[in-house]
Design a protein around this motif. Structure first.
Motif, PDB file in Angstrom:
ATOM      1  N   ASN A 144      94.068 -48.173  49.179  1.00 52.91           N
ATOM      2  CA  ASN A 144      94.339 -47.026  49.889  1.00 52.91           C
ATOM      3  C   ASN A 144      96.039 -47.133  50.297  1.00 52.91           C
ATOM      4  O   ASN A 144      96.689 -46.089  50.427  1.00 52.91           O
ATOM      5  N   GLU A 145      96.461 -48.451  50.447  1.00 54.49           N
ATOM      6  CA  GLU A 145      97.958 -48.599  50.572  1.00 54.49           C
ATOM      7  C   GLU A 145      98.561 -48.181  49.530  1.00 54.49           C
ATOM      8  O   GLU A 145      99.756 -47.368  49.786  1.00 54.49           O
ATOM      9  N   VAL A 146      98.133 -48.437  48.423  1.00 53.99           N
ATOM     10  CA  VAL A 146      98.966 -47.932  46.959  1.00 53.99           C
ATOM     11  C   VAL A 146      99.021 -46.433  46.981  1.00 53.99           C
ATOM     12  O   VAL A 146      99.991 -45.791  46.821  1.00 53.99           O
ATOM     13  N   ASN A 147      97.687 -45.980  47.152  1.00 55.04           N
ATOM     14  CA  ASN A 147      97.657 -44.272  47.243  1.00 55.04           C
ATOM     15  C   ASN A 147      98.591 -43.773  48.315  1.00 55.04           C
ATOM     16  O   ASN A 147      99.040 -42.607  47.891  1.00 55.04           O
ATOM     17  N   ILE A 148      98.525 -44.170  49.391  1.00 55.17           N
ATOM     18  CA  ILE A 148      99.421 -43.673  50.332  1.00 55.17           C
ATOM     19  C   ILE A 148     100.884 -43.871  50.198  1.00 55.17           C
ATOM     20  O   ILE A 148     101.744 -42.937  50.468  1.00 55.17           O
ATOM     21  N   SER A 149     101.139 -45.095  49.592  1.00 56.99           N
ATOM     22  CA  SER A 149     102.553 -45.107  49.055  1.00 56.99           C
ATOM     23  C   SER A 149     103.026 -44.267  48.105  1.00 56.99           C
ATOM     24  O   SER A 149     104.078 -43.692  48.113  1.00 56.99           O
ATOM     25  N   ASN A 150     102.060 -44.090  47.161  1.00 60.23           N
ATOM     26  CA  ASN A 150     102.231 -43.061  45.952  1.00 60.23           C
ATOM     27  C   ASN A 150     102.501 -41.570  46.557  1.00 60.23           C
ATOM     28  O   ASN A 150     103.429 -40.837  46.120  1.00 60.23           O
ATOM     29  N   GLN A 151     101.631 -41.215  47.611  1.00 60.30           N
ATOM     30  CA  GLN A 151     101.734 -39.872  48.019  1.00 60.30           C
ATOM     31  C   GLN A 151     102.859 -39.615  48.892  1.00 60.30           C
ATOM     32  O   GLN A 151     103.496 -38.611  49.006  1.00 60.30           O
ATOM     33  N   ILE A 152     103.384 -40.942  49.495  1.00 60.37           N
ATOM     34  CA  ILE A 152     104.664 -40.798  50.443  1.00 60.37           C
ATOM     35  C   ILE A 152     105.738 -40.577  49.309  1.00 60.37           C
ATOM     36  O   ILE A 152     106.825 -39.633  49.354  1.00 60.37           O
TER      37      ILE A 152
END
Length: 240
Positions: free
Chosen positions: A92-100
């Motif tokens: 989730n952290e990676v996905n959020i970072s990628n989304q940001i």
């Protein structure tokens, strides 16, 4: 294990001694009393069984096996759940970072696109304004040039000074037209040819001027002027 063996042996010895004593007493009584026969049969082999500590241990392990297995399953399940939770959290952290990062990149690209679009629109607006101003200025100058040439021919009361004054105005407007046009462009060159033809006609003596030559020069001047205006008006439409 040795203690149990010793106890079993002592019991066996005690049992054997008791039987021997009873046998002796019986024999003595037999000697003094009436004969009485007692048969005592002993087994040929005495089987001595020992209690194995390993069996007790196995029994204890078997009894405790269910709750030990349940405990192990619970511990393993907890570890697996923690691992899955941590992996999901990292994912989730990676996905959020990628989304940001993607959102920031999109915003950056949008800003650049808006900047380029705004700059292009600004350039188009400036170019349109400048071209429109150029057309207006050229149209006024050509109108003046045409008016000066026609008035010089039609006015009979002009003195030599008046004619010279109009010739000065005609040449001034001619030079201005030259400065506002590009001789390398076909339509601009055609316009300058029409301008020069008008000067040749009006510079003649009035008695020598042919009406047909004047009409032809005037018509050519107007046609070439209109071609330039139409060409530039279409360019303005394309820029808007």
């Amino acid at each position: 294990m040795s203690i149990k063996l010793v106890i079993t042996t002592l019991l066996f010895i005690s049992f054997s001694t008791t039987n021997v004593n009873q046998l002796t007493e019986t024999e003595n009584k037999t000697a003094t009393q009436q004969p009485h026969v007692i048969n005592l049969e002993l087994p040929d082999k005495l089987k001595i069984e020992t209690i194995n500590d390993t069996e007790n241990d196995n029994t204890l392990f078997e009894k405790n096996m269910p709750w030990v297995a349940a405990l192990l399953i619970g511990i393993i399940s907890a570890i697996v759940n923690i691992k899955i939770s941590n992996d999901l959290k990292r994912s989730n952290e990676v996905n959020i970072s990628n989304q940001i990062s993607g959102a920031q990149e999109n915003i950056k690209l949008q800003i650049e696109s808006d900047k380029e679009s705004t700059l292009t629109q600004f350039k188009a607006t400036v170019a349109t304004k400048n071209r429109q101003e150029w057309i207006n200025e050229l149209r006024d100058t050509l109108s003046q040039y045409l008016s000066y040439t026609i008035m010089m021919i039609q006015e009979d009361s002009f003195s030599e000074d008046d004619k010279r004054s109009y010739l000065d105005k005609i040449y001034q407007t001619k030079f201005k037209i030259e400065l506002m046009t590009n001789p390398e462009k076909k339509e601009h060159k055609a316009l300058m040819d029409a301008v020069n033809k008008m000067i040749l006609v009006v510079n003649q003596n009035k008695d020598e001027i042919e009406i047909n030559d004047l009409k032809s020069a005037r018509q050519e001047f107007i046609i070439t002027s209109r071609k330039i205006f139409i060409h530039n008006w279409n360019k303005i439409k394309d820029l808007k």
